[in-house]
Design a protein around this motif. Sequence first.
Motif, PDB file in Angstrom:
ATOM      1  N   LEU A 145     -29.856 -60.771 -29.360  1.00 38.75           N
ATOM      2  CA  LEU A 145     -28.489 -60.854 -29.891  1.00 38.75           C
ATOM      3  C   LEU A 145     -27.677 -59.575 -29.751  1.00 38.75           C
ATOM      4  O   LEU A 145     -26.462 -59.589 -29.868  1.00 38.75           O
ATOM      5  N   ASN A 146     -28.377 -58.456 -29.566  1.00 42.46           N
ATOM      6  CA  ASN A 146     -27.694 -57.177 -29.446  1.00 42.46           C
ATOM      7  C   ASN A 146     -26.714 -56.921 -30.604  1.00 42.46           C
ATOM      8  O   ASN A 146     -25.540 -56.647 -30.391  1.00 42.46           O
ATOM      9  N   PRO A 147     -27.179 -57.021 -31.857  1.00 40.37           N
ATOM     10  CA  PRO A 147     -26.267 -56.862 -33.000  1.00 40.37           C
ATOM     11  C   PRO A 147     -25.843 -55.413 -33.195  1.00 40.37           C
ATOM     12  O   PRO A 147     -26.534 -54.495 -32.741  1.00 40.37           O
ATOM     13  N   GLN A 148     -24.698 -55.207 -33.847  1.00 41.77           N
ATOM     14  CA  GLN A 148     -24.259 -53.848 -34.176  1.00 41.77           C
ATOM     15  C   GLN A 148     -24.990 -53.335 -35.408  1.00 41.77           C
ATOM     16  O   GLN A 148     -25.082 -52.141 -35.633  1.00 41.77           O
ATOM     17  N   LEU A 149     -25.464 -54.278 -36.214  1.00 37.45           N
ATOM     18  CA  LEU A 149     -26.021 -53.921 -37.514  1.00 37.45           C
ATOM     19  C   LEU A 149     -27.279 -54.706 -37.828  1.00 37.45           C
ATOM     20  O   LEU A 149     -27.344 -55.900 -37.565  1.00 37.45           O
ATOM     21  N   LEU A 150     -28.243 -54.003 -38.430  1.00 35.13           N
ATOM     22  CA  LEU A 150     -29.446 -54.670 -38.897  1.00 35.13           C
ATOM     23  C   LEU A 150     -29.618 -54.348 -40.371  1.00 35.13           C
ATOM     24  O   LEU A 150     -29.550 -53.189 -40.774  1.00 35.13           O
ATOM     25  N   VAL A 206     -22.128 -55.727 -52.685  1.00 36.37           N
ATOM     26  CA  VAL A 206     -20.759 -55.322 -52.347  1.00 36.37           C
ATOM     27  C   VAL A 206     -20.772 -53.924 -51.720  1.00 36.37           C
ATOM     28  O   VAL A 206     -20.119 -53.677 -50.707  1.00 36.37           O
ATOM     29  N   ALA A 207     -21.573 -53.034 -52.301  1.00 35.08           N
ATOM     30  CA  ALA A 207     -21.684 -51.681 -51.745  1.00 35.08           C
ATOM     31  C   ALA A 207     -22.298 -51.719 -50.346  1.00 35.08           C
ATOM     32  O   ALA A 207     -21.909 -50.958 -49.458  1.00 35.08           O
ATOM     33  N   ALA A 208     -23.238 -52.646 -50.140  1.00 36.22           N
ATOM     34  CA  ALA A 208     -23.878 -52.777 -48.830  1.00 36.22           C
ATOM     35  C   ALA A 208     -22.861 -53.196 -47.773  1.00 36.22           C
ATOM     36  O   ALA A 208     -22.855 -52.677 -46.651  1.00 36.22           O
ATOM     37  N   VAL A 209     -21.983 -54.118 -48.146  1.00 36.08           N
ATOM     38  CA  VAL A 209     -20.961 -54.581 -47.201  1.00 36.08           C
ATOM     39  C   VAL A 209     -19.988 -53.443 -46.871  1.00 36.08           C
ATOM     40  O   VAL A 209     -19.617 -53.234 -45.720  1.00 36.08           O
ATOM     41  N   LYS A 210     -19.608 -52.681 -47.900  1.00 34.61           N
ATOM     42  CA  LYS A 210     -18.705 -51.543 -47.656  1.00 34.61           C
ATOM     43  C   LYS A 210     -19.358 -50.535 -46.716  1.00 34.61           C
ATOM     44  O   LYS A 210     -18.722 -50.006 -45.808  1.00 34.61           O
ATOM     45  N   LEU A 211     -20.646 -50.280 -46.939  1.00 33.98           N
ATOM     46  CA  LEU A 211     -21.391 -49.354 -46.082  1.00 33.98           C
ATOM     47  C   LEU A 211     -21.430 -49.878 -44.651  1.00 33.98           C
ATOM     48  O   LEU A 211     -21.160 -49.149 -43.696  1.00 33.98           O
ATOM     49  N   ALA A 212     -21.737 -51.163 -44.512  1.00 38.49           N
ATOM     50  CA  ALA A 212     -21.804 -51.783 -43.188  1.00 38.49           C
ATOM     51  C   ALA A 212     -20.477 -51.645 -42.458  1.00 38.49           C
ATOM     52  O   ALA A 212     -20.420 -51.259 -41.288  1.00 38.49           O
ATOM     53  N   GLN A 213     -19.383 -51.924 -43.181  1.00 40.54           N
ATOM     54  CA  GLN A 213     -18.062 -51.861 -42.553  1.00 40.54           C
ATOM     55  C   GLN A 213     -17.723 -50.435 -42.145  1.00 40.54           C
ATOM     56  O   GLN A 213     -17.138 -50.189 -41.104  1.00 40.54           O
ATOM     57  N   ARG A 214     -18.132 -49.485 -42.991  1.00 37.53           N
ATOM     58  CA  ARG A 214     -17.860 -48.069 -42.687  1.00 37.53           C
ATOM     59  C   ARG A 214     -18.638 -47.649 -41.427  1.00 37.53           C
ATOM     60  O   ARG A 214     -18.090 -47.017 -40.528  1.00 37.53           O
TER      61      ARG A 214
END
Length: 220
Positions: A145-150, A206-214
């Motif tokens: 899948l070559n994801p940007q995030l794991l 919620v903090a995890a999503v913010k971190l991921a987006q950052r």
Amino acid sequence: DEAMTTNENLSRIIEAVIKIDAGLLDTMIDDALQAGLDPLMIINEGVTVGLRQVGDLFAEEEIFLPELVQAGRLVSKAVEKLTSAFSEEKTIAKKGTFLIATVKGDVHDIGKILVSLIMAASGYDVVDLGTDVSTDDIVEKITELNPQLLGLSSLLSTTMPAQREVIQTLIEAGLRDQLHVIVGGAPVTPRYAEEIGADGTAENAVAAVKLAQRLISEKQ
């Protein structure tokens, strides 16, 4: 003036998500679209905010897993509807692929479900591999899948070494540099995340999503 303000529209949408009322949410979204609100704004400042608040209620044990999952489904449907409300030339930009799994030996997935729901509602393609996933399976999916995030989740301190193992295997396979890795779960600390070579951790969904987006926006 009969028209509701943008803020009123958005707070009613948030309220409908918190009440987990599908019919009401549908009506409120239609009203907001008719009032000329941008579908993307409704997603980001309406339904997603509602889902985060539901996540908070869940964390405080005001509601339980069935309601949480129901709210997640409600929001996913709403996001689909809003996405199709975009005109052809304004297609919603997918922000990237997010692969998430609970590591080998661990079957907890509450936190993982929450992170997946909010990430999906925020415009990411989420692939959830489930729980008790072997390192080989995770690495295989990354190649495919070559994801940007794991995202690696672990609720038991006894399964935390599996998070380290996944990262080591990615390094050996030469794949580590092509994606961000965030680790999560009750026993996971920022220091541990750094020690095993992850890009970070967060104390809640919620903090995890913010971190991921950052992390994703830094890379672009």
